[in-house]
Design an enzyme around this catalytic site. Sequence first.
Site: not given
Length: 402
Positions: A98, A140
Site C-alpha cells: 500500500y 485483510e
Amino acid sequence: MLSTESAATIRATIPVVAQELDAITSRFYDTMLGDRPELLDGLFNRGNQASGEQRRALAGSITAFATALIDHPDERPDALLSRIAHKHVSLGVTEDQYVVVHKYLFEAIAHTLGEAATPDVVAAWDEVYWLMAGALIALEARLYAESGHTGRDVWRPWTVTERREQTPDAVSLTLVPGDDGPAPDLLPGQYVSVRALMPDGVHQARQYSVSGWNGERRRITVKRLRAGERSPSGEVSTLLHATAAPGDTLMVSAPAGDVTPADGDHPLVLISAGIGCTPMVAILNHLAERGAERRVVVLHADRSPLDHAHREEIAELIDRLLGAEGHTWYERDHRDAGVDGIEVRPGTLDLDPIEIPETAEVYMCGPLPFMREVRAGLLRGGLPARRVHYEVFGPDLWLGEG
C-alpha cells in the site's frame, strides 16, 4: 471518518478528480509497473492492464469510497471494501504494498491535476487514501488470520488428478494438495487464484470459482477466453485449457470471496450466464449434501446446450433438492437440451414468467451487462437491493452499485 476540512475539499473536488481519474490511473500503472516490473510477476494481470479494465476498476473504487465518505460519513462501505479485500487476499497482497501504491498514485495525481493539485487538495485525497488503505489492511489481516496465513504464504502446490472436458471451451480440473498440509476450509461460492508461469518467464494469476469439493479434493472449472475486439485472450485460462493434465502441479491460493449464501431456510435464487454457473454449482452441491429443503430457484442463460458447462450436473443437483426448480434459456438449439427436470426456453433470460419469492436472497454471476439488466428487473419487481448479491470474474467495474 473524514475530517471536516477534508470532507469539504473532497466534496468540492470529486467532479474534477473523477473526470481525470482515467488519466491518473493510466499514469499510475505506467509509472509504477515501469519502475517496479516485478509487480507484474504474479500480482497484476497483464490482460486487464492491456484492456484498461484494471485502471477503470481502480478509478471506480476510489470514487465510490470517497463518495461514500461524503454521503454517509458515519458508515463504512463494507460491501465495497470486503470485495476488494477478498481479491487482495487471494493474491497475497501485503501491507507494505500500500505504501508503494501510495507513492505512485499521488505522483500521478500531482502530475495530472497540475496547479489544481494544491496542498489542501492533495492532503484531503491523501486522507481518503489512507482511510481506505487502513480499512483494507485491517480486513485483510483478519482474513489472513482466519485462514492461518500471513499474506506471504498463500500459495501452495496442488496436484491435478483429473481433467474433464465440460464444453469445447471449458475444462474441469480436480486438485489435491501437493504437500503434506490439509485442504483448507472453504465456503460455497468462494474462489481460489491459480498462478502459472507463462512462456516469457512471467507468472500470472487468475481467479477460478471452486465448483466442487469432496474431502481433500477441490475442483475448478477453467474457460478458455478468446480474444475479443477490446480484450486479449486469457493468458492463464488459455494455458491451463491447452496443457493442464493429471500429474501437473499448480500453485493455488487459499480460498477467498464473500458472495456466499448464509445457512437458513429463506429462499435462494441463483442466476448465472455462461461460465458464471460455476459458483452456483458449488452452492447447489453444498445444499444437496446437507439435504436442504429450502426453496431454490436456479436461472441460467447460455448460447447453446453445447456451451453450457456442468449442464447435466446442475440438473441432477436440482433433482436431488426437494424445493428446487430450474429454468434455462438458450440463444440457439434450445430443443437439443436433452436434460430432464429443467424448463428450457429460447432466447435470453426473462424474469417475467418466473416467480421470485419475496423473501429470497439472490446470487448472480455472469457478464456485467447481463447482471445489470437482471438486477434492474429484480428491483423493478420489488426485491430490495440489499438482497441482490453478485460475483464478478475479473476487475469489478460495477463498484458502488451495491
